[in-house]
Design a protein around this motif. Structure first.
Motif, short mmCIF file in Angstrom:
data_model
loop_
_atom_site.label_atom_id
_atom_site.label_comp_id
_atom_site.label_asym_id
_atom_site.label_seq_id
_atom_site.Cartn_x
_atom_site.Cartn_y
_atom_site.Cartn_z
N ARG A 27 7.74 94.06 -49.99
CA ARG A 27 8.25 94.60 -51.23
C ARG A 27 8.28 93.30 -52.42
O ARG A 27 8.07 93.89 -53.43
N TYR A 28 8.34 92.18 -51.96
CA TYR A 28 8.23 91.28 -52.83
C TYR A 28 7.67 90.19 -52.56
O TYR A 28 6.89 89.89 -51.61
N ASP B 106 8.44 92.45 -45.32
CA ASP B 106 8.50 93.91 -45.81
C ASP B 106 7.37 94.46 -46.60
O ASP B 106 7.27 95.68 -47.00
N GLU C 30 13.86 89.42 -44.78
CA GLU C 30 13.61 90.08 -46.13
C GLU C 30 14.54 89.65 -47.33
O GLU C 30 14.30 90.08 -48.57
N ASN D 37 7.95 92.24 -57.98
CA ASN D 37 8.18 93.70 -57.21
C ASN D 37 6.61 94.00 -56.88
O ASN D 37 5.96 94.19 -57.95
N THR D 38 6.46 94.52 -55.56
CA THR D 38 5.04 94.63 -55.34
C THR D 38 4.68 96.12 -55.95
O THR D 38 3.62 96.82 -55.78
N ASP D 39 5.76 96.90 -56.30
CA ASP D 39 5.56 98.19 -56.94
C ASP D 39 5.11 98.28 -58.53
O ASP D 39 4.33 98.82 -58.82
#
Length: 311
Positions: free
Chosen positions: A156-157, A154, A196, A172-174
């Motif tokens: 996200r990571y 997804d 995920e 964490n890709t944010d």
């Protein structure tokens, strides 16, 4: 007779074993192949066949592109091509010593570990690059040394190993914050994501090799014993999450691609010599969930044609 032929034609993709696609490297070339539900690998094709070294291929999410690492420019950088080896081109020649290629789920961005020129120095970054080669983001790390990056399905990571802390960590890709999920010295080889929420990797324990499923909280979900193995690494999960292909060896000097069935725990030697495989699904043109609607549509069309012909 006509309706029978139409039904057989519609069912033909399901009468034969479904086939996904593999890409892997061997002796500096990139190969594409098909793999069926019986773990039979066939139609192996060399798509690079270049005197330079080409390594670490990865499928794009739609299966239309492959990125790989090549030293054909005198240094290791990222190349992109189609599944037939046509139109290979460098992604961005400023990126050197590239490794750990990952596609974002949107198929428009690539995550890569590499070095960029910064003044008189070449500095290492985790890079986000679009498919035209534009660098969108570059991430550096001060109090850690993560390697072996693997992006989650997804996006996200990112799972990785922290060399300084000797553990498995998740980014964490944010925020690009790094979080350790295992204790010191609890790590393994190259990783992939089963889904995920679960990471897969191989490692030896007590003289035996295991394929390990790890939750994002560091909890071991399951260990699969790899009986008789003296080496196992570079797992790649099937799109349906039921199998893992990996490179391994059960005898010194003999290295093959093996498939682990996660339901039965059985391991099969495919008989194919290769390294660093990647698995892509979506080969079947008619999805099973749409089969009933497809057949009914064909029946209705055939009925209309038959009625019009008998009038």
């Amino acid at each position: 007779m006509g309706i029978t032929l139409i039904l057989l034609a519609a069912l033909s993709p399901f009468l034969a074993p479904a086939q996904d696609k593999l890409v892997f490297c061997e002796k500096g070339d990139i190969y594409v192949a098909e793999i069926d539900v019986r773990n039979k690998i066939r139609n192996i094709r060399n798509i690079t066949n270049h005197p330079a070294g080409d390594y670490d291929p990865v499928w794009s999410p739609d299966g239309r592109k492959i990125v790989f690492i090549s030293n054909r420019d005198g240094f290791f950088t990222v190349y992109i091509t189609d599944p037939y080896g046509g139109n290979p081109r460098p992604l961005n020649k400023k990126i050197k010593d590239a490794s750990d290629l990952n596609w974002y789920p949107d198929g428009k961005r690539i995550l890569v570990d590499g070095k960029l020129p910064e003044g008189e120095w070449m500095l290492r970054f985790l890079l986000v690059v679009d498919i035209e080669g534009k660098i969108l983001d570059k991430i550096s790390f001060r109090d850690s040394f993560p390697v072996g990056f693997k992006l989650s399905p997804d996006g996200r990571y990112v799972a990785c190993h922290d060399i300084l802390k000797h553990n498995i960590s998740v980014l964490n890709t944010d925020t690009w914050q790094l979080r350790g999920i295992t204790g010191r010295d609890e790590w393994g080889g190259s990783m992939d994501w089963l889904n995920e929420n679960a990471i897969v990797f191989a490692r030896p324990e007590g003289g035996k090799w295991y394929m390990i499923l790890l939750a994002l909280d560091g909890r071991t979900i399951r260990k699969y014993p790899l009986e008789g193995f003296i080496y196992a690494d570079y797992p790649a999960c099937s799109p349906d999450g039921n199998r893992i292909i990996f490179e391994g060896s059960q005898k010194k000097g003999k290295r093959f691609l093996y498939v682990l069935d996660l339901n039965s725990g059985k391991v099969k030697n495919t008989g194919v010599i290769g390294a660093r495989p990647d698995w892509w699904g979506g080969y079947t043109s008619v999805k099973p969930l749409n089969l009933l609607n497809t057949l009914w549509s064909l029946i209705k069309v055939n009925g209309v044609i038959s009625s019009s012909m008998t009038r």
